[in-house]
Design an enzyme around this catalytic site. Structure first.
Site, mmCIF file in Angstrom:
data_model
loop_
_atom_site.group_PDB
_atom_site.id
_atom_site.type_symbol
_atom_site.label_atom_id
_atom_site.label_comp_id
_atom_site.label_asym_id
_atom_site.label_seq_id
_atom_site.Cartn_x
_atom_site.Cartn_y
_atom_site.Cartn_z
ATOM 1 N N LYS A 67 78.800 62.488 3.629
ATOM 2 C CA LYS A 67 78.007 62.944 4.780
ATOM 3 C C LYS A 67 76.582 63.117 4.839
ATOM 4 O O LYS A 67 75.838 62.939 5.716
ATOM 5 C CB LYS A 67 78.385 64.604 4.980
ATOM 6 C CG LYS A 67 79.985 64.542 5.384
ATOM 7 C CD LYS A 67 80.108 66.204 5.486
ATOM 8 C CE LYS A 67 81.635 66.540 5.178
ATOM 9 N NZ LYS A 67 81.889 68.263 5.022
ATOM 10 N N GLY A 68 75.934 63.433 3.464
ATOM 11 C CA GLY A 68 74.577 63.395 3.444
ATOM 12 C C GLY A 68 73.738 62.643 4.062
ATOM 13 O O GLY A 68 72.575 63.181 4.563
ATOM 14 N N LYS A 127 65.904 62.085 -7.703
ATOM 15 C CA LYS A 127 65.707 63.272 -8.735
ATOM 16 C C LYS A 127 66.167 62.346 -10.024
ATOM 17 O O LYS A 127 67.165 62.528 -10.493
ATOM 18 C CB LYS A 127 66.975 64.121 -8.660
ATOM 19 C CG LYS A 127 66.534 65.173 -7.510
ATOM 20 C CD LYS A 127 66.940 66.644 -7.870
ATOM 21 C CE LYS A 127 68.609 66.689 -8.256
ATOM 22 N NZ LYS A 127 69.120 68.434 -7.998
ATOM 23 N N ARG A 164 72.724 71.593 5.879
ATOM 24 C CA ARG A 164 72.492 70.306 6.464
ATOM 25 C C ARG A 164 71.621 69.908 7.630
ATOM 26 O O ARG A 164 70.798 69.147 7.728
ATOM 27 C CB ARG A 164 73.838 69.629 6.579
ATOM 28 C CG ARG A 164 74.839 69.432 5.386
ATOM 29 C CD ARG A 164 75.815 68.553 5.897
ATOM 30 N NE ARG A 164 76.920 68.418 5.065
ATOM 31 C CZ ARG A 164 76.973 68.010 3.925
ATOM 32 N NH1 ARG A 164 76.204 66.966 3.432
ATOM 33 N NH2 ARG A 164 78.200 67.941 3.079
ATOM 34 N N PHE A 220 67.850 72.333 -7.220
ATOM 35 C CA PHE A 220 68.922 72.131 -6.304
ATOM 36 C C PHE A 220 68.442 72.244 -4.885
ATOM 37 O O PHE A 220 67.809 73.140 -4.385
ATOM 38 C CB PHE A 220 70.067 73.260 -6.375
ATOM 39 C CG PHE A 220 71.298 72.839 -5.668
ATOM 40 C CD1 PHE A 220 72.391 72.517 -6.537
ATOM 41 C CD2 PHE A 220 71.459 72.728 -4.284
ATOM 42 C CE1 PHE A 220 73.633 72.214 -5.835
ATOM 43 C CE2 PHE A 220 72.654 72.413 -3.624
ATOM 44 C CZ PHE A 220 73.716 71.918 -4.634
ATOM 45 N N ASP A 238 70.948 60.062 1.215
ATOM 46 C CA ASP A 238 69.897 60.996 1.122
ATOM 47 C C ASP A 238 69.510 61.432 -0.222
ATOM 48 O O ASP A 238 68.254 61.502 -0.366
ATOM 49 C CB ASP A 238 70.522 62.469 1.975
ATOM 50 C CG ASP A 238 71.757 62.998 1.333
ATOM 51 O OD1 ASP A 238 72.540 62.027 0.530
ATOM 52 O OD2 ASP A 238 72.067 64.092 1.188
ATOM 53 N N ASP A 245 70.934 61.090 -7.553
ATOM 54 C CA ASP A 245 70.757 62.066 -8.583
ATOM 55 C C ASP A 245 71.333 61.378 -9.906
ATOM 56 O O ASP A 245 70.580 60.692 -10.611
ATOM 57 C CB ASP A 245 71.708 63.284 -8.205
ATOM 58 C CG ASP A 245 71.576 64.459 -9.075
ATOM 59 O OD1 ASP A 245 70.704 64.537 -9.880
ATOM 60 O OD2 ASP A 245 71.902 65.476 -8.594
ATOM 61 N N ASP A 253 73.244 69.487 1.505
ATOM 62 C CA ASP A 253 74.034 70.862 1.756
ATOM 63 C C ASP A 253 74.200 71.700 0.402
ATOM 64 O O ASP A 253 74.046 71.039 -0.762
ATOM 65 C CB ASP A 253 75.391 70.606 2.081
ATOM 66 C CG ASP A 253 76.439 70.193 1.088
ATOM 67 O OD1 ASP A 253 76.152 68.973 0.495
ATOM 68 O OD2 ASP A 253 77.445 70.862 0.577
#
Ligand code: PRP
Length: 178
Positions: free
Chosen positions: A48-49, A135, A169, A156, A104, A107, A163
């Site tokens: 979803k991000g 990141k 979000r 984080f 989005d 990581d 989220d």
């Protein structure tokens, strides 16, 4: 603008403002417009991000673009990190298309590494990754964004699509959880 200063008892510290985001998204849109002149890229958002970044980005691109979404399981919720699953596929053929994946957050690289294999197996003419936040410190899979919004240190983050326990979000800026 949502007024949220904590999520599940963890304080939010501002990291990237709404104004900084909109400037950067505008620049990325211009870059993509220049690079894909005369082409009609297929922008694939990762749910979803990626939904907010994709929505903002495509409105800064002065080309005909086609838009679709992929959805993968969040492997963080499982005990076996190797098992990412494709929950929603695109029905657009990727063969000979100029595909740009829009995400989005990059990581560990697990999610994009998994999707990259799927996309490449469908023989697009070109393939690029556009990630809003990188990141890099936590990277496990070798993968790099071709278009990047911001690189950040550990922490984080939440907001602008990302989220914490499904909350935050809709924050227009990006925050770090204390
Ligand atoms: C987040 C983010 C990326 C992924 C990046 O998604 O949206 O998809 O993590 O992390 P990685 O590089 O370590 O794979 P999440 O799994 O939280 O699901 P969501 O997009 O539904 O929030």
């Amino acid at each position: 603008m949502p007024m949220l200063d904590e999520i599940n008892g963890r304080a939010l510290k501002p990291l990237i403002t709404e104004q900084q985001i909109s400037r950067r998204v505008h620049e990325l849109g211009q870059e993509i417009t220049r690079d894909y002149k005369g082409k009609s890229p297929l922008m694939l958002g990762i749910l979803k991000g990626g939904f907010i970044f994709l929505a903002d980005l495509v409105r800064q691109i002065g080309l005909e673009v086609e838009i679709d979404f992929l959805r993968v399981s969040s492997y963080r919720e499982s005990d076996s990190p190797g098992e990412i699953e494709l929950l929603q596929d695109t029905n657009i053929s990727l063969k000979e298309r100029d595909v740009i994946l829009v995400e989005d957050l990059l990581d560990t690289g697990g999610t994009l590494g998994f999707i990259r294999e799927i996309v490449l197996s469908r023989e697009p003419s070109s393939f690029k990754i556009c990630a809003f936040i990188d990141k890099r410190e936590r990277r496990e899979i070798e993968i790099k964004a071709d278009y990047l919004g911001f690189e950040i240190e550990e922490g984080f983050i939440v907001g602008y699509g990302t989220d914490y326990a499904e909350k935050g979000r809709n924050l227009p800026g990006i925050y770090v959880l204390d």
